[in-house]
Design a protein around this motif. Sequence first.
Motif, short mmCIF file in Angstrom:
data_model
loop_
_atom_site.label_atom_id
_atom_site.label_comp_id
_atom_site.label_asym_id
_atom_site.label_seq_id
_atom_site.Cartn_x
_atom_site.Cartn_y
_atom_site.Cartn_z
N GLY A 144 0.66 -1.09 0.27
CA GLY A 144 -0.06 0.13 0.01
C GLY A 144 0.86 1.04 0.04
O GLY A 144 1.93 1.28 0.70
N ALA A 145 0.61 2.44 -0.89
CA ALA A 145 0.67 3.34 -0.69
C ALA A 145 0.06 4.92 -0.41
O ALA A 145 -0.53 4.78 -0.70
CB ALA A 145 1.46 3.65 -1.98
N PHE A 146 1.01 5.56 1.12
CA PHE A 146 -0.02 6.68 1.19
C PHE A 146 0.88 7.71 1.35
O PHE A 146 2.06 7.74 1.09
CB PHE A 146 0.21 6.08 2.62
N SER A 147 0.12 8.24 0.85
CA SER A 147 1.15 9.97 0.66
C SER A 147 0.53 10.90 2.78
O SER A 147 -0.42 10.99 2.49
CB SER A 147 -0.11 11.02 -0.43
N PHE A 148 1.96 11.40 2.70
CA PHE A 148 1.77 12.59 4.33
C PHE A 148 1.24 14.30 3.60
O PHE A 148 1.26 15.67 4.63
CB PHE A 148 2.12 12.24 4.87
N PHE A 149 1.21 14.17 2.20
CA PHE A 149 1.60 15.67 1.33
C PHE A 149 0.39 16.41 3.23
O PHE A 149 -0.69 16.00 2.99
CB PHE A 149 0.82 15.73 -0.13
N PRO A 150 0.61 17.74 2.47
CA PRO A 150 -0.74 18.52 3.87
C PRO A 150 -2.20 18.35 3.68
O PRO A 150 -2.66 18.76 4.37
CB PRO A 150 -0.50 20.37 3.72
N SER A 151 -2.48 18.51 2.49
CA SER A 151 -4.05 17.89 2.32
C SER A 151 -4.70 17.31 2.03
O SER A 151 -5.26 17.26 2.66
CB SER A 151 -4.40 18.84 0.62
N LYS A 152 -3.61 16.20 3.45
CA LYS A 152 -4.24 14.63 3.13
C LYS A 152 -4.74 14.26 4.07
O LYS A 152 -4.71 15.37 5.32
CB LYS A 152 -3.26 13.69 2.69
N ASN A 153 -5.52 13.52 4.59
CA ASN A 153 -6.22 13.06 5.75
C ASN A 153 -5.13 13.01 6.76
O ASN A 153 -5.79 13.39 8.32
CB ASN A 153 -6.93 11.63 5.52
N LEU A 154 -4.04 12.96 6.87
CA LEU A 154 -3.18 12.56 8.17
C LEU A 154 -1.96 13.52 7.13
O LEU A 154 -0.93 13.19 6.26
CB LEU A 154 -2.56 11.88 8.29
N GLY A 155 -2.20 14.75 6.83
CA GLY A 155 -1.83 15.81 6.08
C GLY A 155 -0.11 16.55 7.07
O GLY A 155 -0.17 16.87 8.29
N GLY A 156 0.92 16.45 6.74
CA GLY A 156 1.83 16.65 7.06
C GLY A 156 3.12 17.75 6.92
O GLY A 156 1.66 18.84 6.77
N PHE A 157 4.13 18.36 7.05
CA PHE A 157 4.32 19.49 7.20
C PHE A 157 5.54 19.88 5.82
O PHE A 157 6.72 20.34 5.83
CB PHE A 157 5.26 19.50 8.25
#
Length: 378
Positions: A182-195
């Motif tokens: 599985g591939a996930f993103s933590f781009f700021p707009s995602k459900n778990l948004g990063g920095f």
Amino acid sequence: MGEPINVPLLDLSAQNQPLAVELKDAFARVLDSSQFILGLEVAGFESLAAESAGARHAIGVSSGTDALLLSLMTLGIGPGDEVLCPSFTFFATAGAIARTGATPVFVDSLESDFNIDIDTATGRVTDKTKAIIPVHLFGQSADMDGVQRLAKAHGLAVIEDAAQSMGATVGGQQVGTMGDLGAFSFFPSKNLGGFGDGGMITTDDDDMAKHARILRVHGGAPKYYHKTIGGNFRMDPMHAALLGIKLSHFSGYLARRRANAAQYLESLAQCDHVAEGRLTLPAEMEGRGHTWNQFTLRVANGKRDVLQSHLAANNIGSAIYYPVPLHQQECFAHLPNFGESLPVCEKMAGEVLSIPIYPELTEEQLGHVTDMLANAPL
């Protein structure tokens, strides 16, 4: 008259500022440690993220795009191989395939959930097909039962593109745990948004996890000894520490997204535009847990741009995800099927419009959006 109501498409400050003390403490902890490459912060976040996702392994990486690319590399996908993927998705899905030297084979989508049409995908399988990438678009899982049947019938690997759908479920099982990887993103707009950019791979396969971790550091095992060529796909410890803070609030973010979507669906179902077919609301499919990363409307009769202008005039943000399907992108003009018709995704590209759905929307903001949609000149 009172002050105008502003509803941006996304308000990162509303989510991050209440966590400022915790986030600054995490920053200071990493700064004091001087451990800026991998180490305990990344390992700690991976452990928490694996538990949250229901996976045996979670591997922190540099972006959602690199999560896709590293997953393909882990499976040994390369020149001469074909990989099935939807055309109606963000570019990274097909871009990662192309970067390995493999060929993306584009598949049409379903009107019901925006996701890959498995019946169409079945007709695209050849003796060169090695994998399929179902994208869980806008926060809702693709038909994973269908994906798994297709993969089993033809011996295909499955990479779930869960960039927009962390926390989404099928029959209670989380996305990212039903395929090989599985591939996930933590781009700021995602459900778990990063920095900034960040991503994650999940898998239950010990050997795949080990191989992915080696490829994450240029393929060196041990360091400076290379039996394979990898890349620099590491997650930064600073980002891992900050994401760890937000992960503890993740279930609350999802609950509020779901509450906002429920309010939209209930309120807008009563408006004439929906009843008379000028506006189509998104739907949560039976047995699937939607996370509503986007709330994507479909606007009939060529009035999408009219609606977007109307919303903007009333201080409401919106966005078109996505205006051009991937099978029509110029960079893929060399592919043998370039120019073919994929009618559903082409129609959706002309109709979709996403409106604000982020967790911190107020009742006043939600009411303003529904009022302006109900009164739009459609």
